[in-house]
Each structure stands twice: as structure tokens, then as C-alpha cells.
Design an enzyme around this catalytic site. Structure first.
Site, PDB file in Angstrom:
ATOM      1  N   SER A 178       0.839  -1.196   0.000  1.00  0.00           N
ATOM      2  CA  SER A 178       0.000   0.000   0.000  1.00  0.00           C
ATOM      3  C   SER A 178       0.874   1.246   0.000  1.00  0.00           C
ATOM      4  O   SER A 178       2.015   1.226   0.469  1.00  0.00           O
ATOM      5  CB  SER A 178      -0.903  -0.010   1.230  1.00  0.00           C
ATOM      6  N   TYR A 191      -1.980  -0.866  10.637  1.00  0.00           N
ATOM      7  CA  TYR A 191      -1.885  -1.188   9.208  1.00  0.00           C
ATOM      8  C   TYR A 191      -0.687  -0.484   8.573  1.00  0.00           C
ATOM      9  O   TYR A 191       0.129  -1.103   7.883  1.00  0.00           O
ATOM     10  CB  TYR A 191      -3.178  -0.780   8.513  1.00  0.00           C
TER      11      TYR A 191
END
Length: 303
Positions: A178, A191
Site C-alpha cells: 500500500s 496497518y
């Protein structure tokens, strides 16, 4: 006879479009030829991105090893890929149960993956677990689970297939990461931390294995827009811009990255790119804008 000036621009546009089309066709053909007979492992083949990648690699004649936590979904994907496929140019995929949240099973999984064909040519690490929550509400157990799936799992599997790649002096390890591995935003503490960790691991790995002819690539993308395509065009909603990428586009970029042996790819729209540059060159301004956004969201929830 000279062409009228008014016709020059349209003709240039048509010629440029033709060249671009031919270029894409050549790249697509090269992408298929690059993976023919190659052993390709996809760590989360049952996800939207993973299944799209599996379709591309299977058509290209790769020897697929499909991994995932659901055996039923993997069998369904297997049936989809092999149904109507030409056995003269494709290979039936092999299936391996893989759950990064169960790190105790990783030694067996690594052995099973390597024993499928005796080696791995291309490893695509696309497994991920997402979480959005205020930091004080996230338990240590959940922190560890996210780190297992997003960091310890991919790094352990990469280290497991690395010795064979080093002995053969060839291989390609690709991390689908990501953009939050490079840019941290609020309410994504665990995350983003896991994505930063795995990004750093693969950056270090790239330098360490370059002398063995092993390519390490990372693709940093914005959130995946997994909404299924609609047969009727949806009306655009004002004030709700979409900056995600669809699974098909991300899968195409993965195939291009493998064929071109790119080391780093940023797949993002202009606004996330600007945020990344602001974080790098104007950190104080970036922090102020992000903090103001958190305050505004908190006030909105109270109203």
C-alpha cells in the site's frame, strides 16, 4: 499538395493513438512470453487482484502455484482457469493452503510451495489485512495479527524461496504494498506500521540479492476499489472523489512490472502523489493538514 493546417493535429492524434496501441500490444505479448514455463506463486490468489493475476499468468503459460486461506475458493478459481484452457499452452495450477495469520504453519507451507516444482521463479506477495480504528481501541493481539499477515508472513515466505533463487542466480520477488507503506495517515496505525515494515524489508532485500541476479519489485498503490462493475453507469456523487485502483488495473501493472523488471512502482492518482511529496519535502505543512483533518472529522461526529 500540402495538407491544410487544420488537419495536421487530428492526424497527429490518430498516429499517436496507433503507435500507443501497437506499443501496448507488443508489451502484452512480451508479458506473456516472459512468464511462459515460469513457476509463479501468488500468495492470495482468491482475492480480486490475485485472481486477475492468476488469469493473466495462466494465459501466458506460467506454472502457477495458487495460495490462499480458503480451499473452496481456490478450487473454484482452479475450475475457472482450466475450463476451456488449451492444455498445449497452459498448465493446471497447483493449490497450497496458506494463512499468514498462522505463522506456526509457515515452515510446512514453504516446503510445500518449493516442492511443487523444485523452485520458484516469480513470487507475488499480495496478501494483506486492513484495519481502520483509533489507536487506543486496537488490542495488542490485533496488532500482532496484522503484523503476521502484512509483514512476518511475506518476509518469511520470501526468505523460504530465496536459497533456491540464489543458487540458480535468478528469480523475481514482487511485493504488492500500500502507499501507506510510504505515507502514514490517521486511524491506520497498525496497518501503516506493518506496511512500512514490509516496505523496508523488501528495500533491504533488493540491495542484498542484486548480485545474484534476483529482482525485487514493490508496487505501492492506493486503496483497492473492489466494487463489482455495474451494467448501468453510476451517477457521480459530488464531494466523494474516488482515488482507488480497480483489481484489473493493479493486476495489469503487476504483469508489466514482472515483464519490465521494474524495481519500484507508484500506482496512485495525483492527490495521493501530492500528499507523498508534501510529506517528503514539507513535513510540517503535511502534519498540520492531517491533524486539521482529524479535528474536523471529530467535530463532524459530535454534530
Amino acid at each position: 499538395m500540402a495538407l491544410p493546417t487544420v488537419m495536421v493535429l487530428p492526424m497527429l492524434i490518430v498516429v499517436a493513438a496507433g503507435i500507443y496501441y501497437i506499443y501496448n500490444e507488443i508489451i502484452q505479448y512480451m508479458s506473456k512470453s516472459m512468464v511462459k514455463n515460469k513457476v509463479v506463486v501468488i500468495t492470495d490468489a482468491v482475492s480480486g487482484v490475485g485472481s486477475e493475476c492468476a488469469r493473466h499468468f495462466h494465459k501466458g503459460g506460467a506454472r502457477l502455484i495458487l495460495c490462499g486461506a480458503s480451499w473452496d475458493k481456490m478450487e473454484s478459481l482452479y475450475d475457472t482457469l482450466t475450463s476451456g484452457a488449451d492444455p498445449r499452452v497452459t498448465f493446471p495450477p497447483k493449490l497450497v493452503l496458506l494463512d499468514f495469520s498462522d505463522m506456526d504453519s509457515m515452515p510446512e507451507v514453504v516446503n510445500e510451495v518449493v516442492e511443487c516444482y523444485g523452485c520458484v521463479d516469480i513470487l507475488v506477495c499480495n496478501s494483506s489485512m486492513k484495519l481502520k480504528a483509533p489507536v487506543h481501541t486496537v488490542s495488542l493481539e490485533l496488532d500482532r495479527n496484522i503484523m503476521d499477515i502484512n509483514y512476518f508472513g511475506p518476509s518469511t515466505l520470501a526468505k523460504g524461496v530465496l536459497p533456491a533463487m540464489m543458487s540458480r542466480r535468478s528469480g523475481h520477488i514482487l511485493l504488492v504494498n500500500s502507499i501507506q507503506g510510504r505515507l502514514a495517515i490517521p486511524f491506520r496505525t497498525s496497518y501503516s506500521a506493518s506496511k512500512h515494515a514490509v516496505q523496508a524489508f523488501f528495500d533491504c532485500l533488493r540491495a542484498e540479492v542484486e548480485e545474484y541476479g534476483i529482482i525485487v519489485s514493490t508496487i505501492s498503490h492506493t486503496f483497492i476499489n473492489a466494487a463489482p462493475p455495474s451494467t448501468t453507469p453510476a451517477k457521480p456523487q459530488k464531494g466523494l472523489p474516488t482515488f482507488g485502483v480497480c483489481p484489473a488495473d493493479l493486476a495489469n501493472e503487476i504483469v508489466r512490472t514482472v515483464s519490465r523488471k521494474k524495481k519500484e512502482v507508484l500506482l496512485a492518482h495525483p492527490i495521493p502523489r501530492v500528499a507523498l511529496y508534501l510529506r517528503s519535502f514539507f513535513p510540517s505543512f503535511f502534519f498540520a493538514v492531517v491533524a486539521a483533518g482529524v479535528k474536523d472529522s471529530a467535530m463532524a461526529e459530535q454534530m
